[in-house]
Write a protein that holds these residues in place. Structure first.
Motif, PDB file in Angstrom:
ATOM      1  N   LYS A  66       0.791  -1.231   0.000  1.00  0.00           N
ATOM      2  CA  LYS A  66       0.000   0.000   0.000  1.00  0.00           C
ATOM      3  C   LYS A  66       0.825   1.284   0.000  1.00  0.00           C
ATOM      4  N   GLY A  67       2.123   1.180  -0.330  1.00  0.00           N
ATOM      5  CA  GLY A  67       2.900   2.410  -0.442  1.00  0.00           C
ATOM      6  C   GLY A  67       4.116   2.453   0.463  1.00  0.00           C
ATOM      7  N   SER A  68       4.677   3.649   0.610  1.00  0.00           N
ATOM      8  CA  SER A  68       5.917   3.868   1.348  1.00  0.00           C
ATOM      9  C   SER A  68       5.719   3.724   2.858  1.00  0.00           C
ATOM     10  N   PHE A  69       6.628   2.988   3.504  1.00  0.00           N
ATOM     11  CA  PHE A  69       6.554   2.868   4.960  1.00  0.00           C
ATOM     12  C   PHE A  69       6.778   4.207   5.647  1.00  0.00           C
ATOM     13  N   LEU A  70       7.740   4.996   5.139  1.00  0.00           N
ATOM     14  CA  LEU A  70       8.031   6.271   5.799  1.00  0.00           C
ATOM     15  C   LEU A  70       6.834   7.209   5.720  1.00  0.00           C
ATOM     16  N   ASN A  71       6.115   7.185   4.597  1.00  0.00           N
ATOM     17  CA  ASN A  71       4.890   7.989   4.514  1.00  0.00           C
ATOM     18  C   ASN A  71       3.847   7.496   5.516  1.00  0.00           C
ATOM     19  N   PHE A  72       3.714   6.166   5.603  1.00  0.00           N
ATOM     20  CA  PHE A  72       2.749   5.586   6.543  1.00  0.00           C
ATOM     21  C   PHE A  72       3.123   5.916   7.977  1.00  0.00           C
ATOM     22  N   SER A  73       4.411   5.781   8.326  1.00  0.00           N
ATOM     23  CA  SER A  73       4.840   6.064   9.694  1.00  0.00           C
ATOM     24  C   SER A  73       4.661   7.541  10.026  1.00  0.00           C
ATOM     25  N   THR A  74       4.935   8.424   9.058  1.00  0.00           N
ATOM     26  CA  THR A  74       4.730   9.857   9.277  1.00  0.00           C
ATOM     27  C   THR A  74       3.270  10.148   9.586  1.00  0.00           C
ATOM     28  N   MET A  75       2.379   9.530   8.796  1.00  0.00           N
ATOM     29  CA  MET A  75       0.948   9.705   9.015  1.00  0.00           C
ATOM     30  C   MET A  75       0.546   9.238  10.410  1.00  0.00           C
ATOM     31  N   LEU A  76       1.070   8.079  10.808  1.00  0.00           N
ATOM     32  CA  LEU A  76       0.684   7.512  12.093  1.00  0.00           C
ATOM     33  C   LEU A  76       1.247   8.325  13.258  1.00  0.00           C
ATOM     34  N   ILE A  77       2.474   8.814  13.114  1.00  0.00           N
ATOM     35  CA  ILE A  77       3.070   9.673  14.144  1.00  0.00           C
ATOM     36  C   ILE A  77       2.210  10.913  14.354  1.00  0.00           C
ATOM     37  N   LYS A  78       1.825  11.557  13.267  1.00  0.00           N
ATOM     38  CA  LYS A  78       1.007  12.768  13.362  1.00  0.00           C
ATOM     39  C   LYS A  78      -0.356  12.461  13.959  1.00  0.00           C
ATOM     40  N   ARG A  79      -0.922  11.324  13.575  1.00  0.00           N
ATOM     41  CA  ARG A  79      -2.236  10.955  14.103  1.00  0.00           C
ATOM     42  C   ARG A  79      -2.182  10.738  15.605  1.00  0.00           C
ATOM     43  N   ARG A  80      -1.135  10.053  16.070  1.00  0.00           N
ATOM     44  CA  ARG A  80      -1.022   9.780  17.509  1.00  0.00           C
ATOM     45  C   ARG A  80      -0.746  11.063  18.299  1.00  0.00           C
ATOM     46  N   VAL A  81       0.018  11.984  17.716  1.00  0.00           N
ATOM     47  CA  VAL A  81       0.256  13.267  18.372  1.00  0.00           C
ATOM     48  C   VAL A  81      -1.049  14.047  18.489  1.00  0.00           C
ATOM     49  N   ILE A  82      -1.846  14.022  17.431  1.00  0.00           N
ATOM     50  CA  ILE A  82      -3.145  14.701  17.456  1.00  0.00           C
ATOM     51  C   ILE A  82      -4.035  14.101  18.543  1.00  0.00           C
ATOM     52  N   ASP A  83      -4.049  12.773  18.642  1.00  0.00           N
ATOM     53  CA  ASP A  83      -4.808  12.113  19.706  1.00  0.00           C
ATOM     54  C   ASP A  83      -4.368  12.605  21.084  1.00  0.00           C
ATOM     55  N   TYR A  84      -3.052  12.685  21.259  1.00  0.00           N
ATOM     56  CA  TYR A  84      -2.481  13.128  22.538  1.00  0.00           C
ATOM     57  C   TYR A  84      -2.914  14.562  22.858  1.00  0.00           C
ATOM     58  N   LEU A  85      -2.812  15.443  21.857  1.00  0.00           N
ATOM     59  CA  LEU A  85      -3.173  16.843  22.078  1.00  0.00           C
ATOM     60  C   LEU A  85      -4.659  16.994  22.384  1.00  0.00           C
ATOM     61  N   ARG A  86      -5.466  16.235  21.703  1.00  0.00           N
ATOM     62  CA  ARG A  86      -6.914  16.335  21.929  1.00  0.00           C
ATOM     63  C   ARG A  86      -7.310  15.817  23.306  1.00  0.00           C
ATOM     64  N   LYS A  87      -6.559  14.850  23.814  1.00  0.00           N
ATOM     65  CA  LYS A  87      -6.868  14.290  25.135  1.00  0.00           C
ATOM     66  C   LYS A  87      -6.353  15.167  26.264  1.00  0.00           C
ATOM     67  N   ASN A  88      -5.275  15.900  26.013  1.00  0.00           N
ATOM     68  CA  ASN A  88      -4.603  16.640  27.089  1.00  0.00           C
ATOM     69  C   ASN A  88      -4.809  18.148  27.050  1.00  0.00           C
ATOM     70  N   TYR A  89      -5.455  18.639  25.990  1.00  0.00           N
ATOM     71  CA  TYR A  89      -5.710  20.069  25.894  1.00  0.00           C
ATOM     72  C   TYR A  89      -7.174  20.289  25.567  1.00  0.00           C
ATOM     73  N   SER A  90      -7.564  21.549  25.471  1.00  0.00           N
ATOM     74  CA  SER A  90      -8.978  21.843  25.251  1.00  0.00           C
ATOM     75  C   SER A  90      -9.418  21.351  23.878  1.00  0.00           C
ATOM     76  N   GLU A  91     -10.692  21.123  23.739  1.00  0.00           N
ATOM     77  CA  GLU A  91     -11.241  20.624  22.477  1.00  0.00           C
ATOM     78  C   GLU A  91     -10.957  21.563  21.323  1.00  0.00           C
ATOM     79  N   ASN A  92     -10.780  22.850  21.631  1.00  0.00           N
ATOM     80  CA  ASN A  92     -10.562  23.829  20.570  1.00  0.00           C
ATOM     81  C   ASN A  92      -9.100  23.926  20.139  1.00  0.00           C
ATOM     82  N   THR A  93      -8.214  23.227  20.854  1.00  0.00           N
ATOM     83  CA  THR A  93      -6.788  23.329  20.529  1.00  0.00           C
ATOM     84  C   THR A  93      -6.473  22.705  19.184  1.00  0.00           C
ATOM     85  N   ILE A  94      -7.046  21.533  18.898  1.00  0.00           N
ATOM     86  CA  ILE A  94      -6.790  20.827  17.652  1.00  0.00           C
ATOM     87  C   ILE A  94      -8.110  20.661  16.902  1.00  0.00           C
TER      88      ILE A  94
END
Length: 219
Positions: A66-94
């Motif tokens: 399904k494509g490049s691993f580095l692209n996939f890992s970049t996507m997943l890193i960003k997704r997990r960071v977004i999850d973290y920010l949404r859980k630890n900061y206000s809903e309006n932050t992200i």
């Protein structure tokens, strides 16, 4: 073996998995730093821990077909960071639209996340995508001049640092270097800054549209 093949091996080989994570820790830090637009402590930080776990998760769930691993890992890193920010900061932050769910198209998700990063970087200069659509030069020669200005800034650590700190184009220096009319720079200020962001930041997909491959100083 290339990285994609190594990941396939790492799914079942713990030593290879540990080697990959260790070797690509600088890559993980770079993705986190670019996405969050801040320095990431390589010794101890919540963000790095999340990035490392996401990279490990990417190894686990990567599909070779399904494509490049580095692209996939970049996507997943960003997704997990977004999850973290949404859980630890206000809903309006992200913004809620930053979280993508299309797991079958790594390239598409990466494009979406890169555009989100681009919008975030533009906002540091009070520029929006609508501004760019409205104020982009209509003539090819003007666009070429704007690109030349942007490349001149990016090729100078001093000028690039000035722009990033002051949030304004170093017009006097550019006029001296390129012998360009001051009004040309002022008229297309937002477009030039957008080009600088694309060239100097980790935005490979947008770089492709400009056909830009050169490395520039990172400040």
């Amino acid at each position: 073996m290339n990285i994609n093949e190594r990941v396939e091996t790492a799914k079942f080989d713990l030593n290879e998995r540990e080697n990959l994570i260790r070797e690509y820790t600088p890559f993980i830090i770079k993705q986190l730093s670019n996405f969050l637009n801040k320095y990431i402590d390589d010794k101890n930080s919540d963000e790095l821990s999340i990035g490392l776990m996401a990279f490990n998760e990417a190894i686990e769930f990567y599909d070779y077909g399904k494509g490049s691993f580095l692209n996939f890992s970049t996507m997943l890193i960003k997704r997990r960071v977004i999850d973290y920010l949404r859980k630890n900061y206000s809903e309006n932050t992200i913004p809620i639209e930053m979280y993508c769910e299309n797991k079958d198209d790594y390239e598409s998700e990466n494009r979406m996340l890169e555009m989100i990063s681009f919008k975030s970087l533009l906002s540091l200069y009070n520029i929006t995508i609508k501004d760019l659509v409205k104020e982009s030069p209509k003539h090819k020669d003007t666009r070429e001049i704007a690109l030349k200005i942007a490349q001149t800034i990016c090729n100078s650590e001093k000028l690039l640092k000035y722009l990033k700190i002051k949030k304004v184009i170093p017009i006097k220096e550019i006029v001296k270097i390129l012998n360009i009319n001051k009004k040309t720079i002022e008229r297309h200020r937002k477009y030039i800054i957008a080009l600088v962001i694309i060239i100097s930041e980790d935005l490979p997909i947008l770089k492709q549209y400009l056909n830009i491959e050169s490395e520039v100083p990172q400040v």
